[in-house]
Design an enzyme around this catalytic site. Structure first.
Site, PDB file in Angstrom:
ATOM      1  N   ASP A  10      39.768  13.495  91.374  1.00 30.79           N
ATOM      2  CA  ASP A  10      40.382  13.720  92.207  1.00 30.79           C
ATOM      3  C   ASP A  10      40.740  12.462  92.649  1.00 30.79           C
ATOM      4  OD1 ASP A  10      40.658  14.755  94.283  1.00 30.79           O
ATOM      5  OD2 ASP A  10      39.455  14.168  95.592  1.00 30.79           O
ATOM      6  N   ASP A  12      43.214  12.734  96.647  1.00 31.00           N
ATOM      7  CA  ASP A  12      42.877  11.892  97.791  1.00 31.00           C
ATOM      8  C   ASP A  12      40.860  11.776  98.433  1.00 31.00           C
ATOM      9  OD1 ASP A  12      45.688  12.624  98.061  1.00 31.00           O
ATOM     10  OD2 ASP A  12      45.563  14.683  98.333  1.00 31.00           O
ATOM     11  N   GLY A  47      40.431  18.986  99.311  1.00 31.03           N
ATOM     12  CA  GLY A  47      40.372  19.818  98.091  1.00 31.03           C
ATOM     13  C   GLY A  47      40.910  21.054  97.982  1.00 31.03           C
ATOM     14  N   VAL A  48      41.616  21.369  98.725  1.00 29.79           N
ATOM     15  CA  VAL A  48      41.652  22.808  98.853  1.00 29.79           C
ATOM     16  C   VAL A  48      43.288  22.610  99.170  1.00 29.79           C
ATOM     17  CG1 VAL A  48      42.287  24.639 100.305  1.00 29.79           C
ATOM     18  CG2 VAL A  48      40.031  23.814  99.516  1.00 29.79           C
ATOM     19  N   ARG A  50      47.420  23.449  99.331  1.00 28.56           N
ATOM     20  CA  ARG A  50      48.102  23.174 100.634  1.00 28.56           C
ATOM     21  C   ARG A  50      48.182  25.277 101.153  1.00 28.56           C
ATOM     22  NH1 ARG A  50      54.280  21.087 100.263  1.00 28.56           N
ATOM     23  NH2 ARG A  50      53.105  20.205  98.701  1.00 28.56           N
ATOM     24  N   SER A 117      46.930  18.146  95.037  1.00 30.55           N
ATOM     25  CA  SER A 117      47.681  17.722  95.552  1.00 30.55           C
ATOM     26  C   SER A 117      49.393  18.192  94.592  1.00 30.55           C
ATOM     27  CB  SER A 117      47.831  16.424  95.909  1.00 30.55           C
ATOM     28  OG  SER A 117      49.459  15.791  96.492  1.00 30.55           O
ATOM     29  N   LYS A 118      50.444  18.492  95.543  1.00 32.67           N
ATOM     30  CA  LYS A 118      51.289  18.386  94.383  1.00 32.67           C
ATOM     31  C   LYS A 118      52.194  17.096  94.598  1.00 32.67           C
ATOM     32  CE  LYS A 118      52.299  23.024  95.106  1.00 32.67           C
ATOM     33  NZ  LYS A 118      52.543  25.070  95.459  1.00 32.67           N
ATOM     34  N   ASN A 119      51.514  15.890  95.673  1.00 32.58           N
ATOM     35  CA  ASN A 119      52.945  14.933  95.717  1.00 32.58           C
ATOM     36  C   ASN A 119      51.442  14.066  95.369  1.00 32.58           C
ATOM     37  OD1 ASN A 119      54.529  15.328  97.314  1.00 32.58           O
ATOM     38  ND2 ASN A 119      52.425  16.029  99.137  1.00 32.58           N
ATOM     39  N   ASP A 171      34.966  13.792  95.657  1.00 32.33           N
ATOM     40  CA  ASP A 171      34.752  13.516  97.641  1.00 32.33           C
ATOM     41  C   ASP A 171      34.892  14.712  98.090  1.00 32.33           C
ATOM     42  OD1 ASP A 171      37.328  14.455  97.560  1.00 32.33           O
ATOM     43  OD2 ASP A 171      37.862  12.995  99.677  1.00 32.33           O
TER      44      ASP A 171
END
Ligand code: BG6
Ligand code: MG
Length: 214
Positions: A10, A12, A47-48, A50, A117-119, A171
């Site tokens: 993962d 973030d 983890g969810v 946006r 994440s899309k980032n 996490d």
């Protein structure tokens, strides 16, 4: 558990400190709607995706808004978040990350990122670790976000590995659920709230020894 041939991370909160930036951005968004939002509520969002995160905030506040307002909030949350990570660099890697990536690479273990994440690619670039990864599956590439296992199953498939040959580092409760649903060994890291849900748990990646698995 078969001998480990791949690691899926993962992003973030596992590789980098950005989970806190997401929290601050969502808190600002929730407060703009008059909804109370602390670290406790934020656990539900880790983890969810946006879109699902904003839906959860609205549920918490028992609020409905127009689709126009919904889209505007998603945009402003992301703008605020991106602004807050402008100075992100390799110094923001979490403890043990750089050493583990290098050790795994040296051993010929395949490496991937499985993020909501899309980032993700933008952040990996800023961290200067993109070249370590054989595959990056992010929020742009999945139909069913975590806790659905798709993100990790797609990662294992791209690496041509069976989930039983792969450790997933997470996490977030949603990510641990996704890893387990996909048949992976779920390694919890850096979040005591998920310690009992994970198959194995470490306070940070300096405590993890690859030699025990591969
Ligand atoms: C996850 C984070 O990795 O990505 C969440 O844990 C975040 O906090 C989600 O909301 C979506 O990220 P982004 O960058 O696409 O808004
Ligand atoms: Mg995370």
């Amino acid at each position: 558990m078969l001998p480990i041939k791949g690691l899926l991370f993962d992003l973030d909160g596992v590789l980098v400190t950005t989970e806190h930036n997401h929290f601050i951005a969502w808190q600002r968004c929730a407060h703009s709607l008059g909804i109370a939002f602390t670290e406790k509520e934020n656990e539900l969002l880790k983890g969810v995706s946006r879109i699902d995160s904003l839906k959860k905030i609205l549920e918490l506040g028992n609020k409905t808004i127009s689709s126009t307002e919904f889209e505007a909030l998603l945009t402003s949350k992301n703008e605020f978040y991106l602004e807050s990570i402008q100075a992100l660099s390799s110094k923001d890697l979490l403890p043990g990350v750089a050493a583990l990536l290098q050790e795994a690479k040296d051993k010929g273990i395949l490496l991937g990122v499985g993020s909501s994440s899309k980032n993700a690619n933008y952040i990996l670039g800023k961290l200067e670790i993109a070249d370590f990864f054989d595959v990056v599956i992010d929020g742009n590439g999945v139909a069913d976000p975590k806790p659905h296992p798709e993100v990790f199953l797609n990662g294992a498939k791209a690496l041509q590995l069976d989930p039983k040959e792969v450790l997933v580092f997470e996490d977030a409760a949603s990510g641990i659920a996704a890893a387990k649903a996909g048949g992976f060994t779920a390694v919890g890291v850096g979040n005591p709230h998920i310690a009992t849900q994970a198959d194995i748990y470490f306070n940070d990646l300096t405590e993890f020894s690859l030699a025990n698995y591969a």
